[in-house]
Enzyme design. Structure first.
Site, PDB file in Angstrom:
ATOM      1  N   ASP A  57       0.819  -1.221   0.000  1.00  0.00           N
ATOM      2  CA  ASP A  57       0.000   0.000   0.000  1.00  0.00           C
ATOM      3  C   ASP A  57       0.854   1.274   0.000  1.00  0.00           C
ATOM      4  O   ASP A  57       0.672   2.157   0.857  1.00  0.00           O
ATOM      5  CB  ASP A  57      -0.908   0.019   1.242  1.00  0.00           C
ATOM      6  CG  ASP A  57      -1.695  -1.274   1.418  1.00  0.00           C
ATOM      7  OD1 ASP A  57      -2.104  -1.862   0.409  1.00  0.00           O
ATOM      8  OD2 ASP A  57      -1.903  -1.684   2.581  1.00  0.00           O
ATOM      9  N   GLU A 264     -11.505  -0.121  -3.292  1.00  0.00           N
ATOM     10  CA  GLU A 264     -10.663   0.439  -2.217  1.00  0.00           C
ATOM     11  C   GLU A 264      -9.481   1.163  -2.847  1.00  0.00           C
ATOM     12  O   GLU A 264      -9.388   1.290  -4.066  1.00  0.00           O
ATOM     13  CB  GLU A 264     -10.162  -0.682  -1.293  1.00  0.00           C
ATOM     14  CG  GLU A 264      -9.268  -1.697  -1.991  1.00  0.00           C
ATOM     15  CD  GLU A 264      -8.880  -2.888  -1.108  1.00  0.00           C
ATOM     16  OE1 GLU A 264      -9.348  -2.986   0.036  1.00  0.00           O
ATOM     17  OE2 GLU A 264      -8.102  -3.730  -1.595  1.00  0.00           O
TER      18      GLU A 264
HETATM   19  O1  FUB Z   1      -3.230  -3.599   3.460  1.00  0.00           O
HETATM   20  C1  FUB Z   1      -4.538  -3.875   3.869  1.00  0.00           C
HETATM   21  C2  FUB Z   1      -5.507  -3.574   2.790  1.00  0.00           C
HETATM   22  O2  FUB Z   1      -5.209  -4.325   1.633  1.00  0.00           O
HETATM   23  C3  FUB Z   1      -5.496  -2.147   2.295  1.00  0.00           C
HETATM   24  O3  FUB Z   1      -6.111  -1.267   3.156  1.00  0.00           O
HETATM   25  C4  FUB Z   1      -6.163  -2.329   1.003  1.00  0.00           C
HETATM   26  O4  FUB Z   1      -6.084  -1.237   0.141  1.00  0.00           O
HETATM   27  C5  FUB Z   1      -5.476  -3.564   0.469  1.00  0.00           C
HETATM   28  O5  FUB Z   1      -4.271  -3.259  -0.155  1.00  0.00           O
END
Ligand code: FUB
Length: 363
Positions: A57, A264
């Site tokens: 991320d 997301e």
């Molecule tokens: O790293 C945890 C979660 O996985 C993140 O918040 C999302 O965007 C995905 O990458």
């Protein structure tokens, strides 16, 4: 990109020194990176930025002429994998930095530990950072004692931390994956949200309903969120709003449009006066972008920035440095495991009409 494989680790005294200044210590000691090895480098477009820890991320920024990367710090804690991402059980942040893409990467050590966040219970997920008021702000999602994600903020005098967390989450914040964007007029906006394990589906009109599950195929897709930040950078200056993300005809997506709808990992950047909202489609693993004329949108879908990477998640950031544009992203090259990821970077190219050339993460 070969020099990215070389890792710099500070000696203890150099690390302490690095907390006081934004430039890495000259006394840093070079060590051979043997912690994690892999034998299939040639298959990938680019190589992991560091190999001694697992990182994901990546939110990249240029502060004081240097690139700082604010990643999640993946670790194996034995939590079984599920659809809610319980196996992403992260407990601290390490901030990375480098003078330029291709340069040596510095790991600045622990910048914030979950045990030092008064309201945090578990799962310290994808962070972002901003600079304002002579202060560096680290924004992070973490679950509270009710197991509900909110977004917190911590501050430091230097970009690499350590950061000190506020006692409570940002009032009115929820879900995951904050991206804080500074517009040319000096206003800051936070983009956020993530469905499924990120719990966005439980929030309607900014109210929490634990009974709400994922939407059905024919239902409208859940929209990402935005709020302008107050001058203190620790509060929202307005109620959280939904961001309209549409197809070329102006139609909102349905849940079944899962190769284009928002899942997301929001990111915002500006290019030639236009606002580029980019995000992950989650279960279909695309990193897409949509363009608008205002930080609030609406944003019209334009295409795929990054084709699916190895692993389940895809998450990114985009920055300009020295006249070139870069995409920071992650995959699971080092581990082959969903929850042990590694951050990478590659150059990003625009076409004459402002569209972005699609990147293939493998060769
Ligand atoms: O790293 C945890 C979660 O996985 C993140 O918040 C999302 O965007 C995905 O990458």
């Amino acid at each position: 990109m070969r020099s990215l494989n070389t890792l710099f680790i500070f000696s203890a005294s150099a690390l302490m020194c690095s907390c006081q200044s934004s430039a890495p210590s000259k006394t840093a000691e070079t060590v051979k990176d043997t912690a994690i090895t892999d034998s299939k480098e040639s298959h990938y477009l680019s190589q992991p930025l560091v190999k001694h820890i697992y990182t994901a991320d990546p939110s990249a920024h240029v502060f004081n002429g240097r690139i700082y990367i604010y990643p999640s710090h993946d670790t194996a804690t034995g939590i079984p994998e599920d659809d809610l991402g319980s196996h992403f059980d992260m407990k601290d942040f390490h901030i990375l930095s480098m003078d330029s893409v291709g340069g040596l990467v510095t790991d600045h050590g622990v910048a914030l530990d979950i045990k030092d966040i008064p309201w945090a219970h578990r799962q310290l997920w994808a962070p972002d950072a901003a600079f304002a008021n002579g202060t560096y702000y680290l924004y992070f999602p973490v679950k509270d004692n009710q197991d509900i994600f909110h977004i917190g903020v911590a501050t430091s005098n230097v970009p690499e931390g350590p950061f000190k967390a506020e006692k409570t989450p940002i009032p009115g914040s929820y879900s995951i994956d904050p991206c804080v964007f500074r517009d040319d007029d000096g206003k800051f906006y936070m983009y956020f949200g993530g469905i499924w394990g990120g719990q966005l589906q439980r929030w309607n009109n900014n109210k929490y309903d634990s009974t709400k599950g994922n939407r059905k195929a024919e239902e409208m897709a859940i929209l990402p969120r935005i709020a302008r930040l107050d001058a203190d950078m620790k509060h929202f200056a307005e109620p959280v709003k939904e961001i309209k993300l549409t197809d070329e005809k102006g139609n909102l997506y349905k849940e079944k449009d899962n190769d284009r709808r928002f899942f997301e990992a929001a990111w915002m950047h500006k290019y030639e006066g236009k606002y580029y909202f980019s995000y992950s489609t989650g279960d279909t693993h695309n990193l897409c972008y949509a363009i608008g004329d205002s930080p609030y949108g609406p944003f019209t879908y334009k295409g795929v920035i990054l084709k699916p990477v190895e692993g389940w998640t895809s998450h990114h950031s985009i920055i300009e440095k020295d006249g070139k544009w870069y995409l920071f992203y992650h995959d699971v090259q080092l581990s082959g495991k969903t929850y042990l990821r590694n951050v990478k970077v590659t150059e990003l190219h625009y076409n004459e009409d402002g569209s972005i050339q699609t990147i293939n993460p493998s060769k």
